[in-house]
Design an enzyme around this catalytic site. Structure first.
Site, short mmCIF file in Angstrom:
data_model
loop_
_atom_site.label_atom_id
_atom_site.label_comp_id
_atom_site.label_asym_id
_atom_site.label_seq_id
_atom_site.Cartn_x
_atom_site.Cartn_y
_atom_site.Cartn_z
N ASN A 129 -1.14 -16.15 -23.00
CA ASN A 129 -2.48 -16.44 -23.25
C ASN A 129 -2.52 -17.63 -24.19
OD1 ASN A 129 -1.68 -15.81 -26.08
ND2 ASN A 129 -2.55 -13.68 -26.13
N GLN B 3 -6.32 -15.47 -4.32
CA GLN B 3 -5.97 -16.48 -5.38
C GLN B 3 -7.12 -16.05 -6.52
OE1 GLN B 3 -4.20 -18.18 -7.29
NE2 GLN B 3 -3.26 -18.56 -5.29
N HIS C 89 -7.25 -13.18 -9.25
CA HIS C 89 -6.17 -13.23 -10.37
C HIS C 89 -7.21 -13.50 -11.51
CE1 HIS C 89 -2.16 -13.76 -9.38
NE2 HIS C 89 -2.48 -14.35 -8.18
N GLU D 244 -1.69 -26.16 -6.40
CA GLU D 244 -0.45 -25.25 -6.70
C GLU D 244 0.16 -24.59 -5.40
OE1 GLU D 244 -1.51 -21.64 -9.01
OE2 GLU D 244 0.40 -21.12 -9.67
N HIS D 245 -0.74 -23.72 -4.70
CA HIS D 245 -0.54 -23.35 -3.41
C HIS D 245 -1.20 -23.97 -2.36
CE1 HIS D 245 -0.33 -19.92 -6.57
NE2 HIS D 245 0.99 -19.63 -6.07
N ASP E 32 4.11 -15.19 -3.20
CA ASP E 32 4.36 -14.59 -4.27
C ASP E 32 5.22 -13.30 -4.86
OD1 ASP E 32 1.91 -16.22 -4.97
OD2 ASP E 32 0.43 -14.67 -4.77
N HIS F 57 28.19 -53.51 -30.88
CA HIS F 57 28.50 -53.03 -29.51
C HIS F 57 29.34 -53.86 -28.77
CE1 HIS F 57 25.06 -50.44 -30.31
NE2 HIS F 57 24.93 -50.09 -29.05
#
Lengths: 457, 457
Positions: A239, A284, A287, A352-353, A386, A445
């Site tokens: 969360n 989707q 969710h 995302e998908h 998934d 160096h």
């Protein structure tokens, strides 16, 4: 009352398309200053008081009383019992899913996660050594968002990478406690334990499990306490408090991305049964009310058919209220001029998908540049990906697929460059380094390179 | 006054070792609330006012007046002129270094950055498509920390990855301006342009260069303005303002790590000339007073010899004041019981640069788990790696090598999972997904899988 879902109908040919499109896509991950401050306080407290602070916050937020953090640890035997107690079908499904996810990530390790090196003509060796992280933490939310599949998707790549110890934290709030929205824990209340989550931990090879959550769990993993070992990376969803805590400990430990709401984009040529596409949009939307489902299609009739399927199928869905709110507020059915234009828009969204629901998915796949996961063909429903196709379901959201990748074995490995300059190599390289070091005003160096040069005979 | 450098002398056999060791390693990247707030304001202003805000801040902080942001862009012809104007030796060194860095990163791309896929027995395709980022931004500091080698190390991996457009920002403050510590720009003052930096941009294949810097440059790259295109990732070092700005835009764009002070750890068995080791310690210390140089060695006499070399060589170093302060405040010479113990301590430190200055470096390399880069053998001075060996010199600092990696081609690529489930595959996978989706209470997921199942005849 009838629940109705009408995603916004947009057409790329309309003069108002750009404005409507941008308005639909808008999402802002505004941070809450109040949460930020409370999280900062909890992190500091756990860093200083360790176990005692973890116990205090767990009692306060989860209503879970314990005399020591050790009491909050679950044994491997308890995980195994959870697995053994499952119905056969669930046990089988969990094992099969784990097997497929493991085999995909093993292929991923082989393709991109092995050490390599080569030698130059002058004998100089160059390469990269790939090693697993020593110890990682996996955050698993309790309550309604407790997904056993997420345990598999986070723990298995870590396990395949060869991580030495995988520490999982999962809150088990006591019903009636503050976090569950009640008025304090009743003395006889039991902590809410999700058996499937523990079984998944068993199947995925999690090393240790602590029943703690929130910012205090992230703090314990990042800084370590007397009982909870410090890890080097923390992954997994949570969360707003968990997200803020992960963002704050980033640098002390590694973290995965901070995820936004989940999204699906279906690119359809009209060859897939419209019911399938409607259900994919639902899957989707169910969710979360903030989740986003979008259809892109050059065929107006087909879009209408999908809307009809939505109307017909929605009433039978147990989560129809969430689905409807998500589709009404954030969903869209977009008519495009062509599949090519649909691909362009998909790249602008960087979802995302991304389902390519076409009879010829390999024609469009090369045009798709930005997406977490690409699902090719009508049979590849997102839900198969998934749970069990194999690839990870932890994917970049909110357009971050433009620059980031699915969670993978590579997230649980790190690389070290290997350089072995031969005496001959030091002569050529030394001359180059010398010039460049002087150019940058770094004389030590230059001298370090120069000292390795052979003096001419 | 004589400058003396005496790194702390520690012995693992001493009872006070743990406390002394921890005190020496302690470093905290405390964030400054004042800087945070100023940076937040600048980001918001650039996001809203775009070019106008960029021009205002560039005038205010860099003393550089321009009528438009377009005026602040350098042309490819200007970059080429900078390159052409270099002395032959510098031009040659820059080209050789770029060539070696390019060839290493091409090997890296081949080893871990290519797309892959395979098919299951049932015809299901699984894989990962690897694609370059479309557009990235590279921050290059102006002034004393302007390192052309950093331009190569950031731009070349992006170029090898196939990034479409590489936008570089580099401030060119006007001498006497606020940022340079003066009291306002004189009207005839010229902006400080580092020719080697521009030449490096030319050699590395940078697409566009804007002479802006600070939080305003980071904001312009992250959000885009009318003139400056928004990028998808920002890499490169900068001061506290730049670091704070990068941290804040993380999520909108990708970023590389926020770097702490540079570090070297030399693990020596006593076989390397002590002067070489002393100079390698210097070459880290000369970067910055906060830089850390540590020697681990089981041979007390050898440690004494290195201290003698330090005493003898320090006076000839132009940057001796910085070197001495760094070594005195943060350096250490640590006597260990054995090389094995030295390796254990190296793993505890997880240094940015780890030199294995041994006649048998391959004996110790497998024991070394955490380091940004491992330099094997006496000839492999860190400075060769810094400039031209080939591997990247942008490396994880402050112990973050426990969970992160050198900058590489992979930082300029992202991956998309590919899944194509065959009709046969949908039958087996569907059954598994069905069970797990119901277990998670996600019925639309279950139905989407179920719809793809063939009804029994």
């Amino acid at each position: 009352m009838k629940v109705i879902a009408t995603p916004a109908y947009l057409s790329t040919a309309s003069s108002t398309f750009e404005a409507e499109f941008k308005a639909r896509l808008y999402w802002s991950a505004e941070t809450d200053a109040g949460i930020e401050q409370r999280v900062a306080d909890i992190l500091a407290d756990v860093q200083h008081r360790g176990d005692a602070a973890v116990l205090d916050y767990t009692a306060r937020f989860d209503g879970l009383q314990a005399a020591s953090v050790a009491e909050l640890e679950l044994t491997q035997a308890e995980l195994k019992s959870a697995f053994d107690a499952l119905p056969d079908a669930q046990r089988y499904a969990l094992e099969q899913a784990a097997k497929r996810v493991r085999s995909y990530h093993e292929a991923q390790k082989q393709a991109s996660g092995e050490s390599w090196s080569y030698r130059d003509a002058d004998g100089t060796l160059l390469g990269q050594k790939v090693t697993p992280l020593d110890r990682v933490g996996i955050y698993v939310p309790g309550g309604k968002a407790a997904y056993p599949s997420s345990v598999l998707m986070n723990a298995i790549p870590a396990h395949v990478a060869g991580v030495g110890e995988i520490i999982m934290v999962v809150p088990t709030p006591v019903r009636g406690s503050v976090a569950s929205g009640g008025n304090g824990a009743a003395s006889d209340a039991k902590p809410e334990v999700n058996t499937l989550v523990l079984a998944a931990a068993y199947v995925a090879g999690v090393s240790r499990v602590f029943t703690i959550g929130g910012a205090q769990a992230v703090a314990a993993l990042a800084y370590g306490t007397l009982t909870i070992p410090a890890v080097h990376k923390i992954t997994g969803p949570g969360n707003a408090y968990v997200a803020a805590a992960k963002r704050r400990v980033f640098g002390t430990v590694g973290i995965d991305m901070i995820a936004g709401p989940s999204e699906i984009l279906v690119l359809a040529d009209g060859s897939t049964p419209p019911d399938w596409v409607a259900m994919d949009l639902f899957s989707q939307a169910e969710h979360d009310e903030l989740a986003q489902s979008i259809l892109l299609c050059p065929d107006k009739d087909y879009i209408d058919q999908v809307q009809e399927s939505i109307n017909r199928l929605l009433p039978e869905m147990p989560r129809r209220e969430i689905i409807a709110k998500s589709l009404n507020d954030r969903g869209a059915l977009i008519l495009t001029r062509s599949m090519e234009e649909a691909c362009d828009i998909a790249n602008r969204i960087a979802p995302e998908h991304l389902e390519v629901s076409s009879r010829d998915p390999h024609r469009w796949e090369p045009l798709l540049k930005h997406a977490g996961a690409i699902f090719l063909g009508a049979y590849t429903s997102e839900s198969l990906g998934d749970y069990c196709a194999g690839p990870n379901h932890v994917l970049p959201t909110s357009g971050t697929a433009r620059f980031s990748s699915p969670l993978g074995v590579y997230d649980f490995q790190k690389r070290s460059s290997l350089i072995e300059v031969s005496e001959a190599g030091a002569q050529t390289l030394g001359q180059i380094a010398l010039v460049l070091a002087h150019g940058e005003g770094l004389q030590a160096h230059a001298r370090a390179a120069e000292m390795r040069l052979k003096t001419p005979d």
